[in-house]
Design an enzyme around this catalytic site. Structure first.
Site, PDB file in Angstrom:
ATOM      1  N   HIS A 135      24.437  -5.997   4.378  1.00  0.00           N
ATOM      2  CA  HIS A 135      25.488  -5.765   5.388  1.00  0.00           C
ATOM      3  C   HIS A 135      24.774  -4.307   6.260  1.00  0.00           C
ATOM      4  O   HIS A 135      24.450  -3.509   5.616  1.00  0.00           O
ATOM      5  CB  HIS A 135      26.778  -5.412   5.238  1.00  0.00           C
ATOM      6  CG  HIS A 135      27.874  -5.560   6.233  1.00  0.00           C
ATOM      7  ND1 HIS A 135      27.986  -4.764   7.411  1.00  0.00           N
ATOM      8  CD2 HIS A 135      28.520  -6.603   6.332  1.00  0.00           C
ATOM      9  CE1 HIS A 135      29.108  -5.195   8.070  1.00  0.00           C
ATOM     10  NE2 HIS A 135      29.156  -6.651   7.877  1.00  0.00           N
ATOM     11  N   HIS A 136      24.842  -4.264   7.745  1.00  0.00           N
ATOM     12  CA  HIS A 136      24.191  -3.363   8.356  1.00  0.00           C
ATOM     13  C   HIS A 136      25.204  -2.089   8.360  1.00  0.00           C
ATOM     14  O   HIS A 136      24.687  -1.259   8.539  1.00  0.00           O
ATOM     15  CB  HIS A 136      24.188  -3.821   9.744  1.00  0.00           C
ATOM     16  CG  HIS A 136      23.254  -2.975  10.808  1.00  0.00           C
ATOM     17  ND1 HIS A 136      22.918  -1.600  10.433  1.00  0.00           N
ATOM     18  CD2 HIS A 136      22.282  -3.481  11.572  1.00  0.00           C
ATOM     19  CE1 HIS A 136      21.851  -1.493  11.509  1.00  0.00           C
ATOM     20  NE2 HIS A 136      21.389  -2.280  12.029  1.00  0.00           N
ATOM     21  N   SER A 137      26.237  -2.304   8.018  1.00  0.00           N
ATOM     22  CA  SER A 137      27.174  -0.994   7.837  1.00  0.00           C
ATOM     23  C   SER A 137      26.633  -0.227   6.509  1.00  0.00           C
ATOM     24  O   SER A 137      27.093   0.932   6.316  1.00  0.00           O
ATOM     25  CB  SER A 137      28.498  -1.164   7.504  1.00  0.00           C
ATOM     26  OG  SER A 137      28.704  -2.144   6.397  1.00  0.00           O
TER      27      SER A 137
END
Length: 465
Positions: A135-137
């Site tokens: 996930h990009h977070s």
């Protein structure tokens, strides 16, 4: 416990069914010369036996005082994250890309750490693949590439190497050594607030300079007025992934002839491919397309302390360049030179600013685009049409447990009103392109691979002439 930055929180907020917000990578390996036919199955057993999980792969989302934080998952189920797959016959690259397209369309479970590792057998020519999504977070593309590189080695004889989820040699970034986690989090937030307030004078100065330049230069003004395009329609949850390698020697020859950079040339290749693709659909806007080009802010850090903090905390450290692609220009060489000049002007501006100032400056200039991306209610505020990212990769031939890495292809994010993402990385004298798009909004995205080649060949022909 580690609080999420505002940027990391944004990736969670943007996520919805048709808009997963994870990034990924596809690696293709060749068997070691002495490997048995069941080499991949044995490798899968070796991976399953390694149950040690290090940061950031041991983190899951939680909430403290209504704010999202990363906490260590004490009940992590490794079998959920590590999967052994087989391609359907005949096991061509086409089937592999179809598999990645389908897997990249699926959301991940937020009750678990937000990553997956797929070991894939069934390719011909004694090859196998690894597809990873995170996930990009949790990490940005550059951080993800660094983690993947720590999984690899330049020694072909090295075996029993640790897997991706156990390669970190840094201290775990969510370990709190300064006191109770609540007060440590409050102090972190106050420290960041002070940094943001300190950027106001420089940000205001550069924003005013940008506005004044835009009034005098129509080309500069167009950066903030991207045309309407089919690239900027709403999307579905279905994805199409396409990937291809291009010889870096060819690209550098063009760079030398035109006195530009590798990034300029690959941006011009993307511009040419987009121009041809949209022309064939009778959908090329009269005004030039605008690309959002993420850049690492690590090169703009002013102190060793900032760099040390970055190495330990991971996360997202990126700014943005808005690049005019000059898709209204017929001549490929002239288009490249104009792209080079526009990008260099932004780099010169950023050289006078700190990373915090750059982030706030780009946040202000992109605010209209963000409102439109979230709501679709301001089509006249379309600031850019496409995302083009260049993520540095390994420069030498790499191996993983004796298997030679043949190619490494980034898999990024498509969004509502940003139906295409063009990401590339460098590896072993090649530039590896990964294109991800909505397969319904943009039919036959894979044709752009041929158009990228045509764009490079057109620049080479200009050098020859």
């Amino acid at each position: 416990m580690k609080p999420l930055s505002p940027t990391d929180q944004l990736f969670l907020w943007l996520e919805k069914r048709q808009q997963p917000m994870h990034v990924g990578g596809l690696q293709i390996f060749s068997f070691p010369d002495d490997a048995p036919d069941d080499y991949v199955a044995r490798l899968a057993e070796q991976l399953r036996s390694n149950t040690e999980v290090t940061a950031p792969f041991d983190r899951r989302l939680d909430s403290r005082l209504a704010q999202p934080v990363w906490v260590r998952d004490k009940h992590l189920d490794l079998e959920h994250h590590v999967r052994f797959e087989a391609l359907p016959t005949p096991g061509r690259i086409r089937e592999l890309l179809a598999f990645v397209s389908a897997e990249h369309s699926h959301l991940m479970d937020r009750e678990r750490p937000l990553w997956e590792f797929h070991l894939i057998e069934g390719l011909g020519d004694r090859q196998f693949a690894v597809y990873i999504k995170v996930h990009h977070s949790l990490v940005d593309g550059i951080s993800a590439m660094k983690i993947i590189q720590r999984m690899l080695t330049t020694a072909p004889s090295k075996r029993n190497m640790p897997p991706l989820w156990d390669v970190s040699a840094q201290p775990k970034p969510d370990e709190d050594r300064s006191g109770p986690s609540l007060w440590h989090s409050v102090g972190h937030l106050l420290e960041q607030s002070g940094k943001q307030l300190g950027t106001v004078p420089a940000v205001a100065r550069e924003l005013l300079r940008t506005i004044n330049t835009g009034r005098k230069s129509p080309a500069h003004q167009s950066v903030f007025q991207a045309p309407r395009s089919i690239l900027n329609q709403k999307i579905t949850g279905s994805r199409r992934f396409a990937a291809q390698s291009y010889c870096l020697k060819r690209i550098k020859a063009v760079c030398k002839a035109y006195r530009t950079t590798v990034n300029d040339v690959v941006t011009a290749m993307c511009a040419s491919a987009l121009r041809t693709y949209l022309m064939n659909l009778d959908a090329l806007p009269d005004k030039p397309l605008i690309a959002m080009v993420p850049v690492s802010l690590r090169k703009y850090e002013r102190s060793d302390c900032d760099k040390a903090e970055d190495n330990q905390t991971g996360g997202n450290h990126v700014g943005v360049i808005l690049a005019n692609l000059y898709t209204d220009e017929n001549h490929a060489g002239t288009r490249l030179l104009k792209i080079h000049q526009g990008i260099q002007e932004t780099k010169d501006r950023y050289a006078l600013m700190s990373p915090e100032e750059i982030v706030n400056y780009t946040a202000l200039t992109l605010a209209p685009a963000a409102f439109h991306l979230l709501t679709g209610m301001a089509p006249k505020w379309q600031t850019f049409n496409v995302v083009i990212s260049n993520v540095p990769g390994p420069q030498k031939t790499c191996y993983w447990n004796g298997a030679r890495l043949e190619g490494i292809y980034p898999v990024s994010i498509a969004m509502d009103r940003l139906a295409l993402n063009m990401t590339l990385t460098s590896y072993n004298d090649h530039i590896e392109f990964g294109l991800i798009g909505c397969r319904r909004t943009l039919p036959s995205v894979q044709r752009m691979l041929d158009y990228l080649e045509d764009g490079l060949a057109e620049l080479e022909q200009g050098v020859f002439n």
